[in-house]
Write a protein that holds these residues in place. Structure first.
Motif, short mmCIF file in Angstrom:
data_model
loop_
_atom_site.label_atom_id
_atom_site.label_comp_id
_atom_site.label_asym_id
_atom_site.label_seq_id
_atom_site.Cartn_x
_atom_site.Cartn_y
_atom_site.Cartn_z
N ASN A 155 5.18 55.72 85.07
CA ASN A 155 5.32 56.83 84.13
C ASN A 155 4.67 56.54 82.79
N LEU A 156 4.62 55.25 82.42
CA LEU A 156 3.92 54.89 81.18
C LEU A 156 2.49 55.42 81.22
N PHE A 157 1.88 55.32 82.40
CA PHE A 157 0.50 55.80 82.53
C PHE A 157 0.46 57.31 82.59
N SER A 158 1.38 57.92 83.36
CA SER A 158 1.34 59.38 83.50
C SER A 158 1.65 60.08 82.19
N ASP A 159 2.67 59.58 81.47
CA ASP A 159 3.11 60.26 80.25
C ASP A 159 2.14 60.08 79.10
N LEU A 164 -3.01 60.73 75.62
CA LEU A 164 -3.17 59.85 74.46
C LEU A 164 -4.18 58.75 74.78
N GLY A 165 -4.05 58.19 75.99
CA GLY A 165 -4.94 57.10 76.40
C GLY A 165 -6.40 57.52 76.41
N ILE A 166 -6.65 58.72 76.94
CA ILE A 166 -8.05 59.17 77.03
C ILE A 166 -8.63 59.40 75.64
N THR A 167 -7.85 60.01 74.73
CA THR A 167 -8.37 60.18 73.36
C THR A 167 -8.56 58.82 72.70
N ALA A 168 -7.65 57.89 72.97
CA ALA A 168 -7.76 56.57 72.34
C ALA A 168 -9.01 55.84 72.82
N ILE A 169 -9.38 56.05 74.08
CA ILE A 169 -10.60 55.39 74.59
C ILE A 169 -11.83 55.94 73.86
N GLY A 170 -11.89 57.28 73.72
CA GLY A 170 -13.00 57.87 72.97
C GLY A 170 -13.02 57.35 71.54
N MET A 171 -11.82 57.26 70.96
CA MET A 171 -11.69 56.79 69.58
C MET A 171 -12.15 55.34 69.45
N THR A 172 -11.92 54.55 70.50
CA THR A 172 -12.35 53.14 70.46
C THR A 172 -13.85 53.05 70.21
N PHE A 174 -7.05 58.96 83.72
CA PHE A 174 -6.99 57.98 82.62
C PHE A 174 -7.55 56.63 83.08
N LEU A 175 -7.07 56.16 84.23
CA LEU A 175 -7.52 54.85 84.70
C LEU A 175 -9.02 54.88 85.03
N ALA A 176 -9.49 55.99 85.61
CA ALA A 176 -10.91 56.11 85.93
C ALA A 176 -11.74 56.07 84.65
N LEU A 211 -14.53 53.24 83.56
CA LEU A 211 -15.87 53.66 83.19
C LEU A 211 -16.21 53.22 81.76
N ALA A 212 -15.22 53.37 80.87
CA ALA A 212 -15.45 53.02 79.46
C ALA A 212 -15.69 51.52 79.31
N ILE A 213 -14.93 50.71 80.06
CA ILE A 213 -15.14 49.25 79.99
C ILE A 213 -16.55 48.91 80.44
#
Lengths: 319, 339
Positions: free
Chosen positions: A36-40, A44-52, A168-170, A174-176
């Motif tokens: 659920n940490l990943f689902s919830d 946020l995670g996807i925006t944070a990756i772009g922000m990185t 998110f994981l995909a 890809l971002a890495i």
């Protein structure tokens, strides 16, 4: 080795937090909570990756929350009010987000305007446009959409990754790859390290900077699409303050705010720390959600001071 | 950075009131022509009422924030935490007014001292720890609302205290009391900046920090002072905001106010790169935004959509200040002239 210290610190904090929460609350340390940490926290995670990427290049983007809100409202309105097929609505929204980010990148790069100001204006603009599309939350009713929402991967007993978490994981993978194994990624690090050196080396600084903001616009829009899947509706008031959460996740993830140093994987740590504190607060039930804000800002302070110390040491050891 | 002094058209840059005034006049002219009764003023019970008075009253918070923000931006920084500081001062006052017997003469200084200290904390992060201002003040922007919630216990605290209600709703000399408050703050700040060496120190730090330090300016104290001052201004704005609604609503008060304040300063002719500043320009910038907002409301534009024109104006102003953009435009005009 030194450049890995912030990322180690991030994951050390994450493990410590998770262990503490597991000790305090029953059934915290389960596959379900972790999934659920990943689902919830997928959007946020996807925006944070772009922000990185933006922060690695030495910039900042304050518009992400507003772009997310616009995308959500746009998708919901197109599907429900204008009976577009989701497979048309979502790609259109992603294109709008990308073009919007690219335009901001153009203004920042071409006219040397401060990124925080341009993206601040972008935030105003996107938020206003979201309300122009619809002033209220629109729920999405479409068979195909419901089918998408129900997609999930079972990863353990009572634990499943929803489609948002999978996306998110995909994006993370890809971002890495992009950050560490492509010329574009190397250019970002070079620009963040020293922009004029990057230019003197003949790197395509102008196009890279525009691409970074376009990429972040894409990520924000994708996060918006994921958020509609998560909530089943589009809300123009969604994502207020999301830009701060995303920046906090990136910084806690060990990326230097001056640019040039950091890892996309660290951002995952930052997002999970955010999620763990949030879950722990929900498990506890006695504490209000504003403790999350206080905890995040304290962590933010600690990590910024830590980075500051590290970069000071690096400077003195070099000279 | 580029030297603005070398440019022949230096009135484009900081220090000039021409552009913000022109914008304000243009907007008011539009209102005069197209908005019915925009300039109508009436006197009731010895108090002045009307849309123009509303603009002054509503704009007072942005004007106060802009005063503090001007000095912070003049040192080359920025303060994103003002909205959260407003929430903290509002929360403190609401709790002290309802739960203690203290007089307002005690409570207001306590609230302002608290926001001044928090502002100085920003200053410490910027000057002593050497963190970039956007990031340093971001911490309090994120955490400040949490602190305000902690003070009010997560509740919206309402109050009926006559003195507190007066600050945001009372009248003084026929005009809203907030107008007097802004004028006094503007006067004090201007005197301090223009009649003492303080203004010189602020501009020196913003222009070239290293050079100022070598010439004996205590850059640390200057930065501490401007962030502390910005905290006081935010505290005052928070008092007005709380007084307006007779309550401390920690999660909503001051939302997006930091953006309005930065906008006012930039429109007012203070360059974001630091150096020369213009207090009066920032006040006019704040009035410009408030007039824009009020105009849109009277024209039936939903408040939620109001940010769109604001965004367009801010980008346009920034483009006008950008050397490169002006060179491109100038180049085009130049070519046309020679052809």
């Amino acid at each position: 080795m030194r450049r890995f210290i912030p990322v180690f610190a991030t994951f050390a904090v994450l493990i410590a937090l998770f262990a503490t929460a597991s000790g305090m609350y029953e059934r915290f340390f389960t596959a379900r909570v972790i999934a659920n940490l990943f689902s919830d926290n997928a959007f946020l995670g996807i925006t944070a990756i772009g922000m990185t990427f933006v922060i690695l290049s030495g910039g900042i983007d304050l518009s992400v929350g507003a772009v997310l809100a616009f995308t959500m409202t746009f998708i919901a309105s197109m599907i429900t009010d204008h009976s577009w097929h989701p497979l048309v609505a979502i790609p259109t929204a992603l294109i709008i987000g990308t073009v919007f980010g690219g335009t901001m990148g153009f203004l920042i790069q071409r006219y040397e305007l401060p990124p925080f100001l341009v993206t601040l204006a972008g935030m105003f603009f996107a938020r206003g446009m979201a309300f122009m599309v619809s002033s209220e939350s629109i729920s999405i009713e479409h068979d195909f959409y419901t089918a998408l929402q129900d997609l999930k991967i079972v990863v353990g007993p009572k634990a499943k990754l929803k489609i948002g978490a999978v996306i998110f994981l995909a994006v993370l993978a890809l971002a890495i790859f992009v950050a560490h194994w492509t010329p574009f990624g190397r250019n970002i690090y070079a620009i963040g390290g020293n922009e004029s050196s990057a230019r003197l080396m003949g790197l395509p600084v102008a196009s890279t900077k525009m691409l970074i903001y376009a990429l972040n616009g894409f990520c924000s829009a994708l996060a918006g699409a994921v958020a509609t899947l998560y909530m089943g509706s589009g809300n123009p008031a969604m994502g207020v303050g999301l830009e701060l959460d995303a920046i906090a996740a990136v910084v806690i993830g060990g990326t230097l705010l001056t640019g040039g140093v950091g890892f996309v994987a660290g951002t995952l740590g930052g997002v999970l720390i955010f999620g763990t504190i949030q879950s722990a607060l929900i498990f506890d039930g006695r504490l209000n959600s504003w403790w999350l804000r206080i905890a995040i800002s304290v962590l933010l302070l600690i990590f910024i001071l830590l980075q500051r110390q590290l970069s000071r040491f690096t400077k003195t050891s070099r000279t | 950075m580029n030297d603005p002094m070398a440019k022949p058209k230096e009135w484009f840059q900081g220090g000039s009131l021409v552009w913000p005034l022109l914008g304000l006049v243009a907007l008011l002219a539009y209102d005069f022509l197209f908005v019915d009764g925009f300039f109508r003023l009436e006197v009731r019970d010895g108090h002045l009422y009307g849309t123009l008075v509303d603009i002054l009253n509503q704009g007072s918070k942005t004007m106060l924030l802009a005063l503090g923000m001007t000095l912070v931006i003049a040192t080359g920084g920025v303060d994103l935490s003002v909205g959260s500081l407003m929430a903290i001062s509002g929360a403190l006052v609401a709790v002290l007014v309802t739960q203690t017997e203290m007089s307002l003469a005690m409570i207001v200084p306590i609230a302002l001292a608290a926001t001044a200290l928090l502002g100085a904390f920003n200053g410490v992060l910027v000057s002593v720890a050497g963190i970039q201002p956007i990031v340093a003040t971001l911490i309090l922007m994120v955490g400040g609302r949490g602190i305000a919630m902690l003070i009010t216990g997560g509740q919206i605290v309402t109050f009926e205290h006559a003195g507190m209600v007066y600050i945001g709703n009372g009248h003084f000399l026929g005009l809203p009391f907030t107008v007097t408050l802004v004028l006094v703050m503007l006067l004090v700040t201007s005197l301090l900046m223009r009649k003492t060496a303080c203004g010189l120190f602020v501009e020196a730090v913003g222009d070239n920090e290293t050079a100022s330090r070598f010439s004996g300016v205590s850059t640390r104290s200057v930065k501490l002072a401007v962030y502390g001052f910005s905290g006081i201004c935010a505290g005052l704005a928070g008092l007005i905001a709380a007084s307006n609604i007779k309550a401390a609503d920690s999660s909503r008060v001051g939302e997006m106010m930091e953006l309005d304040a930065i906008f006012a300063v930039v429109v007012g002719g203070t360059a974001l790169t630091g150096g020369r500043f213009n207090l009066l320009g920032s006040i006019i910038g704040a009035l410009l935004i408030q007039t824009l907002t009020t105009t849109m409301i009277t024209q039936g534009v939903p408040p939620a959509i109001a940010p769109v024109p604001k965004a367009i104006v801010i980008v346009a102003v920034c483009l006008l200040q950008s050397e490169k953009f002006r060179a491109e435009i100038g180049g085009r005009f130049g070519r046309r002239a020679s052809a």
